[in-house]
Design an enzyme around this catalytic site. Structure first.
Site, PDB file in Angstrom:
ATOM      1  N   ASP A 194       0.877  -1.171   0.000  1.00  8.27           N
ATOM      2  CA  ASP A 194       0.000   0.000   0.000  1.00  8.27           C
ATOM      3  C   ASP A 194       0.913   1.219   0.000  1.00  8.27           C
ATOM      4  O   ASP A 194       1.695   1.413   0.946  1.00  8.27           O
ATOM      5  CB  ASP A 194      -0.887  -0.029   1.251  1.00  8.27           C
ATOM      6  CG  ASP A 194      -1.886   1.116   1.264  1.00  8.27           C
ATOM      7  OD1 ASP A 194      -1.588   2.186   0.686  1.00  8.27           O
ATOM      8  OD2 ASP A 194      -2.963   0.962   1.863  1.00  8.27           O
ATOM      9  N   TYR A 212      -7.662  16.461  -7.307  1.00  3.45           N
ATOM     10  CA  TYR A 212      -6.900  15.540  -8.166  1.00  3.45           C
ATOM     11  C   TYR A 212      -5.889  16.317  -9.017  1.00  3.45           C
ATOM     12  O   TYR A 212      -4.706  15.970  -9.063  1.00  3.45           O
ATOM     13  CB  TYR A 212      -7.873  14.768  -9.054  1.00  3.45           C
ATOM     14  CG  TYR A 212      -7.229  13.787  -9.987  1.00  3.45           C
ATOM     15  CD1 TYR A 212      -6.729  12.583  -9.506  1.00  3.45           C
ATOM     16  CD2 TYR A 212      -7.121  14.044 -11.353  1.00  3.45           C
ATOM     17  CE1 TYR A 212      -6.134  11.656 -10.364  1.00  3.45           C
ATOM     18  CE2 TYR A 212      -6.536  13.130 -12.208  1.00  3.45           C
ATOM     19  CZ  TYR A 212      -6.048  11.939 -11.715  1.00  3.45           C
ATOM     20  OH  TYR A 212      -5.467  11.031 -12.564  1.00  3.45           O
ATOM     21  N   SER A 232     -10.951   1.831 -12.518  1.00  6.72           N
ATOM     22  CA  SER A 232     -11.478   3.012 -11.810  1.00  6.72           C
ATOM     23  C   SER A 232     -12.220   3.934 -12.781  1.00  6.72           C
ATOM     24  O   SER A 232     -13.198   4.578 -12.396  1.00  6.72           O
ATOM     25  CB  SER A 232     -10.364   3.761 -11.062  1.00  6.72           C
ATOM     26  OG  SER A 232      -9.467   4.342 -11.960  1.00  6.72           O
ATOM     27  N   ARG A 255     -16.107   5.352 -12.624  1.00  7.30           N
ATOM     28  CA  ARG A 255     -16.530   6.749 -12.827  1.00  7.30           C
ATOM     29  C   ARG A 255     -17.612   6.820 -13.908  1.00  7.30           C
ATOM     30  O   ARG A 255     -18.549   7.623 -13.821  1.00  7.30           O
ATOM     31  CB  ARG A 255     -15.320   7.625 -13.194  1.00  7.30           C
ATOM     32  CG  ARG A 255     -14.336   7.804 -12.052  1.00  7.30           C
ATOM     33  CD  ARG A 255     -13.291   8.860 -12.327  1.00  7.30           C
ATOM     34  NE  ARG A 255     -12.258   8.475 -13.268  1.00  7.30           N
ATOM     35  CZ  ARG A 255     -11.202   7.713 -12.980  1.00  7.30           C
ATOM     36  NH1 ARG A 255     -11.048   7.220 -11.765  1.00  7.30           N
ATOM     37  NH2 ARG A 255     -10.286   7.426 -13.894  1.00  7.30           N
ATOM     38  N   ARG A 262     -14.267  13.452 -24.798  1.00  6.27           N
ATOM     39  CA  ARG A 262     -13.276  14.446 -24.362  1.00  6.27           C
ATOM     40  C   ARG A 262     -12.041  14.410 -25.259  1.00  6.27           C
ATOM     41  O   ARG A 262     -11.330  15.399 -25.383  1.00  6.27           O
ATOM     42  CB  ARG A 262     -12.838  14.161 -22.910  1.00  6.27           C
ATOM     43  CG  ARG A 262     -13.964  14.224 -21.913  1.00  6.27           C
ATOM     44  CD  ARG A 262     -13.513  14.473 -20.498  1.00  6.27           C
ATOM     45  NE  ARG A 262     -12.585  13.510 -19.951  1.00  6.27           N
ATOM     46  CZ  ARG A 262     -12.338  13.387 -18.641  1.00  6.27           C
ATOM     47  NH1 ARG A 262     -12.991  14.147 -17.773  1.00  6.27           N
ATOM     48  NH2 ARG A 262     -11.469  12.521 -18.202  1.00  6.27           N
TER      49      ARG A 262
END
Ligand SMILES: NC(=O)c1ccc[n+]([C@@H]2O[C@H](COP(=O)([O-])OP(=O)(O)OC[C@H]3O[C@@H](n4cnc5c(N)ncnc54)[C@H](O)[C@@H]3O)[C@@H](O)[C@H]2O)c1
Length: 248
Positions: free
Chosen positions: A57, A146, A183, A187, A208
């Protein structure tokens, strides 16, 4: 075709997405890879010749230091683990802000600090940090914490490149556009709830990019392998944009 023959490379966040692609492609190019991730179960699916795995981690500074204490020096370090908080500045709580920096920036500070003595002692090495075009490069809605954290990654990258150039260290940042990963899929699913459907939400993210599609993890992984190789020995301290034309 580049080769990573004889190189030992540590990758963080390597169980999924771009980190996984980097680990697999680097091993395919001849490197011995230590693929690390906090998700021990997901690491067990990374069963590829040339890849060993270890649970790590990146928010655990003591675990990072313990790993680098026992491992022989690495020729390459790829800092891929990261986290996206979704929110404007006023929607960002103190914990969201702190966690963004803990996972995206402090982690890289700690891995580089732990890796450098071994790398320098062995005559040099290459560090690749995963930033983003959502950083100092471009604003995107809902990415305040972010983007601030990824801008810090670019600043850290340039500082390391300059400070350790004479030690044979090259340090790069890579700034992807929108890449298909677990991930990102989360989203897309979250946005689908407000847009009425998964396809509409995916089209929003794909749209985008002027190329009109999402990037694939391999399209970033191949570029990272080039940076790790001896084909890129005159390059350092840059933030490389791979974004399907957003900043073109
Ligand atoms: N996907 C995109 O569109 C995109 C775009 C630009 C930048 N990035 C950045 O690229 C990097 C990789 O993202 P992705 O979307 O390819 O993968 P992802 O976020 O889907 O998965 C990353 C992996 O990192 C691991 N991870 C998360 N937190 C960790 C921690 N604290 N310690 C160790 N491992 C941890 C997860 O278990 C997972 O296996 C991140 O730094 C992300 O911010 C992603």
């Amino acid at each position: 075709m580049i080769t990573l023959d004889g190189k030992r490379i540590l990758v963080t966040g390597a169980a999924a997405g771009m980190g996984r692609a980097i680990a697999e492609l680097a091993a395919g190019a001849g490197a011995r890879v230590l693929a690390t991730d906090r998700n021990a179960e997901a690491l067990t699916t990374l069963d590829v010749d040339g890849v060993e795995t270890a649970t790590l981690d990146v928010t655990d500074k003591a675990a990072i230091e313990a790993l680098f204490d026992v491992e022989p020096p690495f020729d390459g370090l790829v800092n891929t683990a990261g986290w996206v908080f979704h929110g404007t500045l006023t929607e960002t709580g103190d914990e969201d802000w702190a966690r963004s920096f803990q996972i995206n920036v402090d982690s890289i500070f700690h891995t580089i600090r732990a890796a450098l003595p071994g790398m320098i002692g062995a005559g040099g090495g290459t560090i690749v940090n995963m930033a983003s075009i959502a950083s100092s490069m471009k604003g995107f809605h809902f990415r305040a914490a972010y983007a601030a954290s990824k801008a810090a990654v670019i600043g850290l990258t340039k500082s390391v490149a300059v400070d350790y150039m004479d030690d044979g260290i090259r340090c790069h940042a890579v700034c992807p556009g929108t890449i298909r990963s677990p991930s990102l899929i989360q989203r897309i699913e979250a946005l689908a709830e407000t847009m009425g459907g998964y396809e509409e939400a995916e089209a929003y993210f794909a749209g985008r990019q002027p190329m009109g599609r999402l990037g694939e993890p391999d399209e970033i992984g191949k570029f990272v392998c080039f940076l790790l190789s001896d084909a890129a020995t005159f390059a350092t301290g840059q933030a490389y944009v791979i974004d399907g034309g957003i900043l073109a």
